[in-house]
Write an enzyme that holds these catalytic residues in place. Sequence first.
Site, PDB file in Angstrom:
ATOM      1  N   GLN A 158      23.895 -27.975 -33.221  1.00 14.10           N
ATOM      2  CA  GLN A 158      24.968 -28.590 -32.532  1.00 14.10           C
ATOM      3  C   GLN A 158      24.673 -30.144 -32.437  1.00 14.10           C
ATOM      4  OE1 GLN A 158      27.968 -27.028 -30.726  1.00 14.10           O
ATOM      5  NE2 GLN A 158      28.580 -29.261 -31.125  1.00 14.10           N
ATOM      6  N   ARG A 193      20.690 -16.733 -32.783  1.00 16.75           N
ATOM      7  CA  ARG A 193      20.941 -17.080 -31.303  1.00 16.75           C
ATOM      8  C   ARG A 193      20.383 -16.466 -30.642  1.00 16.75           C
ATOM      9  NH1 ARG A 193      26.727 -19.226 -29.561  1.00 16.75           N
ATOM     10  NH2 ARG A 193      25.818 -20.995 -30.409  1.00 16.75           N
ATOM     11  N   HIS A 217      19.736 -26.287 -28.562  1.00 18.08           N
ATOM     12  CA  HIS A 217      20.712 -26.109 -29.654  1.00 18.08           C
ATOM     13  C   HIS A 217      20.930 -27.102 -30.575  1.00 18.08           C
ATOM     14  CE1 HIS A 217      24.141 -24.411 -31.026  1.00 18.08           C
ATOM     15  NE2 HIS A 217      25.197 -24.615 -30.074  1.00 18.08           N
ATOM     16  N   ARG A 261      29.862 -28.633 -37.637  1.00 19.22           N
ATOM     17  CA  ARG A 261      28.908 -27.736 -37.458  1.00 19.22           C
ATOM     18  C   ARG A 261      28.683 -27.105 -38.884  1.00 19.22           C
ATOM     19  NH1 ARG A 261      27.892 -24.953 -32.760  1.00 19.22           N
ATOM     20  NH2 ARG A 261      26.221 -24.137 -34.082  1.00 19.22           N
ATOM     21  N   ASP A 293      29.854 -30.267 -21.652  1.00 23.40           N
ATOM     22  CA  ASP A 293      29.454 -28.788 -21.875  1.00 23.40           C
ATOM     23  C   ASP A 293      29.830 -28.106 -20.651  1.00 23.40           C
ATOM     24  OD1 ASP A 293      28.445 -26.439 -23.144  1.00 23.40           O
ATOM     25  OD2 ASP A 293      26.256 -26.913 -22.798  1.00 23.40           O
ATOM     26  N   CYS A 317      30.976 -29.377 -26.934  1.00 21.78           N
ATOM     27  CA  CYS A 317      30.179 -28.601 -27.955  1.00 21.78           C
ATOM     28  C   CYS A 317      31.149 -27.243 -28.147  1.00 21.78           C
ATOM     29  CB  CYS A 317      28.740 -28.410 -27.648  1.00 21.78           C
ATOM     30  SG  CYS A 317      28.840 -27.510 -26.187  1.00 21.78           S
TER      31      CYS A 317
HETATM   32  N1   CP Z   1      29.370 -24.577 -29.805  1.00 19.94           N
HETATM   33  C1   CP Z   1      28.902 -23.371 -30.164  1.00 19.94           C
HETATM   34  O1   CP Z   1      27.725 -23.487 -30.514  1.00 19.94           O
HETATM   35  O2   CP Z   1      30.069 -22.382 -30.125  1.00 19.94           O
HETATM   36  P1   CP Z   1      29.784 -20.865 -30.165  1.00 19.94           P
HETATM   37  O3   CP Z   1      29.026 -20.722 -29.069  1.00 19.94           O
HETATM   38  O4   CP Z   1      31.047 -20.502 -30.314  1.00 19.94           O
HETATM   39  O5   CP Z   1      29.011 -20.657 -31.418  1.00 19.94           O
HETATM   40  N1  NVA Z   2      25.296 -24.774 -22.951  1.00 21.36           N
HETATM   41  C1  NVA Z   2      26.199 -23.589 -23.615  1.00 21.36           C
HETATM   42  C2  NVA Z   2      26.356 -24.165 -24.984  1.00 21.36           C
HETATM   43  C3  NVA Z   2      27.341 -23.210 -25.781  1.00 21.36           C
HETATM   44  C4  NVA Z   2      27.510 -23.773 -27.161  1.00 21.36           C
HETATM   45  C5  NVA Z   2      25.458 -22.275 -23.627  1.00 21.36           C
HETATM   46  O1  NVA Z   2      24.125 -22.211 -23.769  1.00 21.36           O
HETATM   47  O2  NVA Z   2      26.036 -21.232 -23.335  1.00 21.36           O
END
Ligand code: CP
Ligand code: NVA
Length: 305
Positions: free
Chosen positions: A136, A106, A133, A292, A224, A264
């Site tokens: 997701q 990430r 993402h 997930r 989101d 999400c």
């Molecule tokens: N939806 C998602 O990726 O959640 P987290 O940021 O908690 O991993």
């Molecule tokens: N768009 C959000 C998604 C979180 C899962 C972010 O990038 O923070």
Amino acid sequence: MKLGQKDFLGIDRFTTDELRGILELAKEQKPLARAHKLPHTHPNRTLACVFAKPSLRTRVSFEIAMQQLGGNSLFITDKEIGMGTRESVYDVAKVLSRFVDGIMIRWFDQGEVNELAEHATVPVINGLTDLLHPCQVMGDILTIEEHLGSIENKTVVMVGDGNNLANSWLNAARRFPFNFVLACPEGYEPDEAIMAAAENDSASFCIMNNPHDAIEGADVVYSDAFYSMGQEEEAKKRRADFAPFQITPDLLKGAKDKHIVLHCLPAHRGEEITDSVMDGPHSAVFDEAENRLHIQRAIIALLVK
Ligand code: CP
Ligand code: NVA
């Protein structure tokens, strides 16, 4: 099934058949995993889970997925690694590849994740970047198909930011025959190159500025955060710009009777979505969170040797 790519960097990098294979494996494994009867196909394998941003779902689901396959996981943050600062992306790729059998990352910059994948000899899985993402959205498609049947011809309406989720939905629309609609304020459109690629692939999508018009006939209403991780300083401006884009019971009146609501997560309850929608009869947000685990376990199972 074999995947034509070593890495899971973006949905667009796979064929429809390959993506369908991931979804079908997830559907097959889900009841076995829930019954604690999943065979250990990956004993003694380790997945490094590298995080430069916070996480609940991504961290827990990847770590549990690896354990359910009989392997191990290692959680490490960029505070320790310093990829691109303490040492080069190339060197991190080479070193991690000597220790582990797969890397989930990430990160902020998609280009650096692509570079990591290029030099790593083990699979690299995108656990969210500023641009994409993909895990997701694959999990979301699984959730949609469980609730509404095949995604074919469904209309997915995202109300909010043209962010990493919107970009991944556009990539999904390049591979699956559904309609994607984004309702966003002017100036918050998705990535231009991804929109151009979607147009080039004749994906069915549309960007609108009025959430009430956009939601007409929606099978899936998608939400989101108004500001993503790394955009905290823009929170005040974004809250104002996105105020008309909150998902409320009134907005949902335009959706189909049998629609589902996805988010999400994490949700800012009372901001992009009301409590009454999050906890309402159409909400599938916690099924979505669980999926997930199931989709990522399928991705690991198909990529990690
Ligand atoms: N939806 C998602 O990726 O959640 P987290 O940021 O908690 O991993
Ligand atoms: N768009 C959000 C998604 C979180 C899962 C972010 O990038 O923070």
